[in-house]
Every structure is written in C-alpha cells, then in structure tokens.
Design a protein around this motif. Sequence first.
Motif, PDB file in Angstrom:
ATOM      1  N   UNK A 171      10.745  -5.815  -2.337  1.00  0.00           N
ATOM      2  CA  UNK A 171      10.354  -5.020  -3.492  1.00  0.00           C
ATOM      3  C   UNK A 171       9.022  -5.501  -4.061  1.00  0.00           C
ATOM      4  N   UNK A 172       8.040  -4.607  -4.204  1.00  0.00           N
ATOM      5  CA  UNK A 172       6.769  -5.002  -4.829  1.00  0.00           C
ATOM      6  C   UNK A 172       6.922  -5.072  -6.345  1.00  0.00           C
ATOM      7  N   UNK A 173       5.935  -5.638  -7.013  1.00  0.00           N
ATOM      8  CA  UNK A 173       5.954  -5.663  -8.472  1.00  0.00           C
ATOM      9  C   UNK A 173       5.658  -4.271  -9.024  1.00  0.00           C
ATOM     10  N   UNK A 174       6.115  -4.018 -10.237  1.00  0.00           N
ATOM     11  CA  UNK A 174       5.841  -2.736 -10.879  1.00  0.00           C
ATOM     12  C   UNK A 174       4.346  -2.532 -11.062  1.00  0.00           C
ATOM     13  N   UNK A 175       3.619  -3.588 -11.423  1.00  0.00           N
ATOM     14  CA  UNK A 175       2.181  -3.436 -11.630  1.00  0.00           C
ATOM     15  C   UNK A 175       1.481  -3.057 -10.330  1.00  0.00           C
ATOM     16  N   UNK A 176       1.961  -3.591  -9.191  1.00  0.00           N
ATOM     17  CA  UNK A 176       1.367  -3.229  -7.903  1.00  0.00           C
ATOM     18  C   UNK A 176       1.600  -1.747  -7.605  1.00  0.00           C
ATOM     19  N   UNK A 177       2.803  -1.268  -7.883  1.00  0.00           N
ATOM     20  CA  UNK A 177       3.096   0.159  -7.676  1.00  0.00           C
ATOM     21  C   UNK A 177       2.204   1.014  -8.561  1.00  0.00           C
ATOM     22  N   UNK A 178       2.091   0.656  -9.824  1.00  0.00           N
ATOM     23  CA  UNK A 178       1.275   1.448 -10.752  1.00  0.00           C
ATOM     24  C   UNK A 178      -0.184   1.480 -10.309  1.00  0.00           C
ATOM     25  N   UNK A 179      -0.710   0.336  -9.905  1.00  0.00           N
ATOM     26  CA  UNK A 179      -2.111   0.293  -9.475  1.00  0.00           C
ATOM     27  C   UNK A 179      -2.322   1.058  -8.170  1.00  0.00           C
ATOM     28  N   UNK A 180      -1.353   0.969  -7.262  1.00  0.00           N
ATOM     29  CA  UNK A 180      -1.471   1.691  -5.990  1.00  0.00           C
ATOM     30  C   UNK A 180      -1.481   3.198  -6.226  1.00  0.00           C
ATOM     31  N   UNK A 181      -0.602   3.674  -7.100  1.00  0.00           N
ATOM     32  CA  UNK A 181      -0.542   5.104  -7.411  1.00  0.00           C
ATOM     33  C   UNK A 181      -1.852   5.568  -8.043  1.00  0.00           C
ATOM     34  N   UNK A 182      -2.425   4.718  -8.902  1.00  0.00           N
ATOM     35  CA  UNK A 182      -3.689   5.068  -9.560  1.00  0.00           C
ATOM     36  C   UNK A 182      -4.866   5.030  -8.588  1.00  0.00           C
ATOM     37  N   UNK A 183      -4.728   4.229  -7.536  1.00  0.00           N
ATOM     38  CA  UNK A 183      -5.832   4.004  -6.603  1.00  0.00           C
ATOM     39  C   UNK A 183      -6.032   5.162  -5.629  1.00  0.00           C
ATOM     40  N   UNK A 184      -4.938   5.865  -5.299  1.00  0.00           N
ATOM     41  CA  UNK A 184      -5.021   6.861  -4.231  1.00  0.00           C
ATOM     42  C   UNK A 184      -4.221   8.106  -4.565  1.00  0.00           C
ATOM     43  N   UNK A 185      -4.637   9.224  -3.962  1.00  0.00           N
ATOM     44  CA  UNK A 185      -3.855  10.443  -4.079  1.00  0.00           C
ATOM     45  C   UNK A 185      -2.891  10.594  -2.900  1.00  0.00           C
ATOM     46  N   UNK A 186      -2.884   9.611  -1.998  1.00  0.00           N
ATOM     47  CA  UNK A 186      -1.908   9.614  -0.918  1.00  0.00           C
ATOM     48  C   UNK A 186      -0.515   9.288  -1.489  1.00  0.00           C
ATOM     49  N   UNK A 187       0.542   9.865  -0.934  1.00  0.00           N
ATOM     50  CA  UNK A 187       1.892   9.526  -1.413  1.00  0.00           C
ATOM     51  C   UNK A 187       2.182   8.040  -1.218  1.00  0.00           C
ATOM     52  N   UNK A 188       2.704   7.405  -2.259  1.00  0.00           N
ATOM     53  CA  UNK A 188       3.088   5.994  -2.194  1.00  0.00           C
ATOM     54  C   UNK A 188       4.615   5.917  -2.247  1.00  0.00           C
TER      55      UNK A 188
END
Length: 232
Positions: free
Chosen positions: A41-58
């Motif tokens: 499981x990744x950290x919540x902050x990593x998920x939030x930053x990844x979603x903000x970084x790309x329009x690709x589905x995460x």
Amino acid sequence: MKNGITVEICAGSLSDVMAAVSVGETDRIELNCALELGGLTPSLSTVKQAVALTDKPVIAMVRPRGAGFVYNEAEKQTMYEDAVLFLENGAAGIVFGSLNEDRTVDEEFTARMVQLIHSYGRQAVFHKAFDETPDLSEACATLIRLGIDRILTSGGRPDVSSGSAMISHLLSVYGGRIEILPGGGVSENNISDVLRTTGAKQIHMSAKVAVTQSGTYPAVSADRIRQIINKI
C-alpha cells in the motif's frame, strides 16, 4: 497505447510515476510501494500527488504487508479504509487480493471491496494473489461472479512466459466477461512472444532497473519502458 495494446506501468514511488508518464505510450499506472516485496500500500500523499501529476488512470494498491494474502480482520479493515481514502482522493480504481486459508478466493471480503469500489464508479482489480489459488479457472469464475473488473496474472506460473498457455486459456474462456491483464517478468526479450501467444490486448510491467545510492533499490526506468514498448 501502441498497436492496440494498453500499457500499464507498475510504479513504486512518485518518481516511478514521473518516469512512466514521460513515455507517451503509457496508458495506466498501478501505484504501490516496495516493488522489491511485490508491491504494498502506498501512502495517501503519494496517491494524491500521482493523481495530480497525470491524467492517466491511477490504480492504487491496498496490500498491508508482504508474505502471503491471507489476512486477519484488522488487516482487512485497514485495506478497506485505505481504499476509501484512495477513492476519495481520485484513484481510478483499487487493486487488491485476499485468500482463505485453503488459498481459494476470500469471497466475503472481495464482495465487500467490489461493492465499495463500484459505489465510486471505479475499477476493482484482483492482483496476483489470483496465481496462488489452486484452480485458476474456478477462481476466475468466482471473481466474475463477484464483479471484479480485471485480473492481474502470470497464469499461475513464476512469469508470463511460462504461464502464457494458461493466460491464453483464461482469455479464450472468460475474456468476454472480465479483463485478463498479463503481468510478471515482462521484458524487452519476451513481450512480443507473450502478446502473440496469449492474444492479450493489454500488458503490465514495471520496467525496473537497479538504482544505487547508499544501497540499491528497484526503480522504474523510462528508457526501459521505451525499449520494451518498442517490441510491441
């Protein structure tokens, strides 16, 4: 997407996400941490930053520890609550897997997770815990009945090359009812053969290389993604 093949990159950090999205043919990100443990499981902050970084589905993983897929109730509750947080913060889906002591699919928890994920209109993905089940065809039928959208599998074998016959079988029998995503040991040396022998229209890979700082760790390489995709 290249030549009609959907490319999913398994990313273990935000740096991995950045490497993956720098390659134009990347279609989807599976986000976890600790690639050396098979992904946790990744950290919540990593998920939030990844979603903000790309329009690709995460697609965010919920896996609380390594060493197997049989979980106690506290671990399952942690997985569920992590999934809620990830879905609330933009994850396009959740990848998870839970088995009973006899290694059959944990139907009760899987159904609970699918209900949660689908309530957000997102994708429910069952990871390579599937390959630990004693009967892959039976497990696939069970996951279809429970509403899983996609299965990540190496065909019950250590890698996609040795499991390609089973992946082909699963696709031919069940492919019209569930997505079958080959993954595990995909490289520039075997991707063409895997896609040809399985008939798959999507592929999962980490394209990792060893990076050395104070120690050595695996990291996604944009250059290696390109090398592998060029073989599609």
